[in-house]
Enzyme design. Structure first.
Site, PDB file in Angstrom:
ATOM      1  N   HIS A   1     -11.128  -4.218   9.116  1.00 44.49           N
ATOM      2  CA  HIS A   1     -11.611  -4.036   7.739  1.00 44.49           C
ATOM      3  C   HIS A   1     -12.840  -3.130   7.686  1.00 44.49           C
ATOM      4  CE1 HIS A   1      -8.880  -7.225   6.574  1.00 44.49           C
ATOM      5  NE2 HIS A   1      -9.296  -7.196   5.321  1.00 44.49           N
TER       6      HIS A   1
ATOM      7  N   GLU B   1       0.822  -1.215   0.000  1.00 45.25           N
ATOM      8  CA  GLU B   1       0.000   0.000   0.000  1.00 45.25           C
ATOM      9  C   GLU B   1       0.856   1.264   0.000  1.00 45.25           C
ATOM     10  OE1 GLU B   1      -0.735  -2.652   1.835  1.00 45.25           O
ATOM     11  OE2 GLU B   1      -2.732  -3.232   1.116  1.00 45.25           O
TER      12      GLU B   1
END
Ligand SMILES: Cc1ncc(C[n+]2csc(CCOP(=O)(O)OP(=O)(O)O)c2C)c(N)n1
Ligand SMILES: [Mg+2]
Length: 822
Positions: free
Chosen positions: A598, A531
């Site tokens: 999440h 990321e």
């Protein structure tokens, strides 16, 4: 994973031994005599001169920092100065072969690299080109300062331009290369191919890879050099950048001309120390940094250690490595061994190394050794070297005098122009395409299977009688994202998109389904699970002039790109003095259902960072219009998308989502339902819960609520909200972000100040609990619910007749939670 590559179990399970091959260490062995047939005498003297310019420049700064004067002139520089005295040969060797099409990136200790690269560029440019660069840069302001009284040729004028522009920047003068907004650790000058230097060490590790990606995809000449310290080899962005640069797909899957490795050299300026930590023997385990190349790909990244104390050894390595890059066999890893005599910073007491060690390295000082070799080989005599020294001294003294003169080199006048830096935070341009040219696509957009499928959908969720079309028939939120992005891919030849599972998968939430067929590999591809590098490379790609859409699969993963999102993406436009644009649209999906790691809505965190635009649409109409606006702009936009909404149809915009192009300006909230008794301001997916609450308020209590969807967090125009308050006098704000420190609190605070006279009750904020997000089955206790909105209104804004609360919104409970920090 593309289906074309078959993974055969009998092949991959077979026994074998991995041979890592050999990595050359200090193999250069030509004598100065031999080099005389390869370099002209002038070239060799110039190498000597360039090293001396850096030495004198850094010595001057060292004296200023430690004694407060240079050549009898006093000056105080409270800012940083990380010097590279001792490392000159490595910088000059690195830059010698590079021209202005070759870009360098670096770190906090980059004065030497800036000067070396600039000097190399000046040498290679013709007088007209040089003059044009100097005249065009900040309307010739720097040129007008250095040309006053100049006698001599254009090149010598350019030397003054380079040393002055760099030094004025270090001293935070408005006449510096970045208007004083970059300073010592970030100074750069793109017309000479000198790209941002980074005070976040290792920060260039992935940004530089993005620049190489830009060059490759857009067929630009030149290579990219990422100058990275040996200790910064421990940094995540460096590893992620190298991983990204070494991806197999460049050679295995990219097609035609695009096939082949990235044009990048990771140039480790190995001075053998971090600040005080010794990389060999203490803080790292590689012993010889070049070993690192063996971890990344089967060519060991063509890794090599070279003697950075000999400029000719480094030049020799560049000659060979640049050929490798021309043959599209990059990336390359170079371990350039060097040493700094100066401390990490001038205040450094060298407590981490012995006097003997410093003296041992000083005794083989590259400048002295090189000078002696020049003389013993007959290339120069003492008088020639002395005259070069004089030339360097006067160059640095001249730059010093000019850059400390407050009349000649003022600082930004924030008294007269208090908004000057504010005006630089965003470029706010509207640009169809970052470059002319026809975008590379596989077929006309009308022939795309997804486009054909969308053409059969209903662009408004309800039929003429108000009945909802079946979910399958409805044009969805994800279709809005797709249409805007597909349109831009066919408009802007520079646009690329990537992230995890972006290509064959079609993006984790199917926004890109159909794009795989439409686009060649180099415009849409899968990245490694990095990321940091997904965002970091996009920053490099954007700052070089391309438009790019990096994607983060879950908002929670933003933490993995923390430095890129906090320190890099938002800062380079203003830190460049507005020379750099940042057309990067970072897509971030906000989850639910998958628990604590999440399901976090971090929009508030991002909105806090100056320099980012932040949007969070909640309808297909807004998603398409805002994505169009984001992709038309030149600023970094963090584009939040709720996973709850990808499948939702357009339920508000009666005319449906237009087929053609339209933009929704970033920063403008929207009234989703008119009302007169109460305003509900929503961010993201809470719009739909607010609508249910408004229905209940109407049905049960006869109250009409006005719903305003914020749509954007930064910028944010309050007018519509304040207008609404004039009518309703009451406001509740709701979003899925955890409540404490959330952006809603900021909105509520400003609304209190700005709309106080119209308020009958304080603005009330309803966010998620300050907990971890629990499992899906328990989520209703975490995220704001319809009943929470009603109860909060009842408790804090307007008592509702015959209403019994099911949630505790009393002040006592608020105080209790705050005491506990939950
Ligand atoms: C991310 C980050 N961590 C720590 C620092 C503080 N710091 C500044 S320089 C430095 C040492 C860097 O060593 P190296 O990468 O070898 O470069 P050198 O200073 O030797 O040129 C450190 C730890 C920083 N600027 N950025
Ligand atoms: Mg170091």
């Amino acid at each position: 994973m593309p289906k074309t590559q078959f993974i055969n179990p009998s092949d991959v399970r077979r026994a074998q031994t991995l041979e890592l091959g050999s990595i050359p260490v200090n193999q250069y062995d030509r004598s100065m005599k031999e080099e005389l047939s390869r370099f002209s005498r002038e070239d060799l003297l110039r190498i000597y001169r360039d090293m001396l310019i850096i030495r004198e420049f850094e010595t001057m700064l060292n004296l200023i920092k430690t004694t407060g004067e240079y050549k009898g002139i006093s000056y105080s520089h409270p800012g940083p100065a990380h010097l590279s005295i001792g490392q000159e040969a490595s910088a000059v060797g690195m830059a010698y072969k590079l021209d202005i099409n070759d870009y360098i990136f670096g770190s906090h200790r980059s004065h030497g690299e800036i000067l070396a690269k600039g000097l190399s560029a000046i040498q290679k440019l013709g007088d007209d080109e040089l003059l044009a660069i100097m005249k065009n840069f900040f309307e010739g302001r720097i040129l007008s300062i250095v040309e006053k009284g100049h006698q001599g040729d254009v090149k010598s004028l350019a030397l003054k331009f380079l040393t002055y522009g760099t030094l004025a920047e270090i001293f935070a003068r408005e006449t510096g290369f970045n208007k004083g907004l970059g300073g010592s650790m970030h100074a750069f000058f793109t017309p000479f191919g000198i790209y941002p230097n980074n005070a976040i060490v290792g920060g260039s590790g992935d940004i530089a890879v993005g620049a190489a990606l830009y060059k490759k995809v857009n067929r630009k000449p030149g290579i990219v050099v990422a100058n990275i310290g040996d200790a910064s080899l421990g940094c995540g962005p460096v590893w992620e950048g190298m991983t990204f640069a070494a991806m197999d797909q460049f050679r295995e899957l990219w097609e035609g001309e695009m096939q082949g490795g990235l044009p990048i050299i990771f140039n480790i300026m190995n001075n053998q120390y971090g600040m005080g930590g010794q990389t060999c023997g203490e803080t790292m385990g590689y012993t010889i940094a070049a070993r690192v190349g063996a971890a990344l790909n089967r060519e060991n990244m063509h890794a090599e250690r070279v003697d950075g104390y000999n400029p000719l050894a480094v030049i020799d390595a560049y000659e060979r490595k640049m050929k490798i890059i021309q043959e599209k066999r990059g990336p390359v890893f170079l371990d350039v061994l060097t040493y700094r005599f100066s401390g990490h910073s001038p205040s450094d007491s060298s407590s981490y190394r012995s006097k003997e060690e410093i003296e041992a390295w000083e005794s083989v000082d590259s400048i002295i050794s090189f000078g002696q070799e020049l003389m013993s080989s007959g290339a120069a005599d003492q008088a020639a070297l002395d005259s070069i020294r004089e030339e360097c001294d006067s160059l640095v003294l001249g730059a010093f005098k000019l850059s400390i003169d407050d009349q000649v080199s003022p600082r930004m006048d924030l008294v007269k122009h208090p908004g000057l830096i504010g005006d630089m935070m965003f470029s706010n341009e509207s640009v169809d395409r970052m470059e002319e040219g026809s975008p590379e696509v596989n077929h006309p957009l009308e022939e795309n299977p997804r486009v054909k499928q969308i053409a059969r959908k209903e662009r408004f969720a309800f039929d003429a009688r108000g009945k909802a079309h079946s979910a399958m028939k409805q044009y969805q939120f994800r279709d809005g994202i797709f249409e805007a992005i597909a349109d831009r891919f066919y408009k802007d030849p520079t646009l690329v998109a990537y992230g995890e599972e972006n290509r064959d998968w079609g993006g984790a939430f199917a926004a890109y389904r159909g794009l795989t067929e439409a686009l060649p590999y180099h415009r849409l591809f899968n990245s490694p699970i990095s990321e940091g590098a997904i965002v970091g490379t996009a920053i490099g790609y954007g700052m070089c002039g391309g438009r790019v859409i990096p994607e983060i699969m879950y908002c929670d993963f933003l933490g993995r790109s923390g430095d890129e999102v906090f320190n890099q993406l938002p800062k380079w436009q203003s830190m460049s003095g507005n020379l750099i644009k940042m057309p990067v649209v970072l897509r971030v999906s906000v989850g639910s259902k998958y628990g604590a790691q999440h399901s976090q809505d971090w929009s508030s965190l991002v909105a806090h960072i100056p320099g980012l635009k932040v949007v969070f649409p909640a309808t297909p109409y807004d998603a398409k219009g805002l994505m169009n606006a984001a992709l038309q702009g030149t600023d970094p936009v963090v584009f939040f998308e709720s996973q709850r909404l990808y499948g939702i149809g357009e339920e508000f915009h009666q005319e449906g989502v237009p087929e053609g192009y339209y933009e929704i300006p970033i920063g403008e909230p929207d009234i989703k339902r008119s009302g007169k008794d109460l305003t509900i301001l929503t961010i993201g997916a809470t719009l739909y819960r607010a609508r249910e609450a408004a229905d209940l308020l109407q049905e049960k209590h006869g109250l009409s609520a006005e719903i305003i969807d914020a749509r954007s967090l930064v910028p944010f125009n309050y007018e519509l909200v304040l207008e609404s308050l004039k009518k309703t006098g009451r406001i509740l704000l709701v979003s899925d972000a955890s409540e404490r420190g959330s952006y809603l609190k900021d909105l509520a605070h400003n609304i209190t100040e700005l709309g106080f006279d119209d308020l009958d009750a304080p603005p009330v904020v309803v966010g998620s609990r300050n907990w971890i997000t629990p499992a899906y089955e328990l989520e209703d206790y975490f995220f704001p619910q319809v009943s929470w909105i009603i109860d909060a209104i009842h408790e804090k804004i307007l008592p509702l007749k015959n209403h019994t609360t099911t949630n505790n919104f009393t002040s006592g409970e608020q105080l209790r939670r705050s005491r506990l920090g939950v």
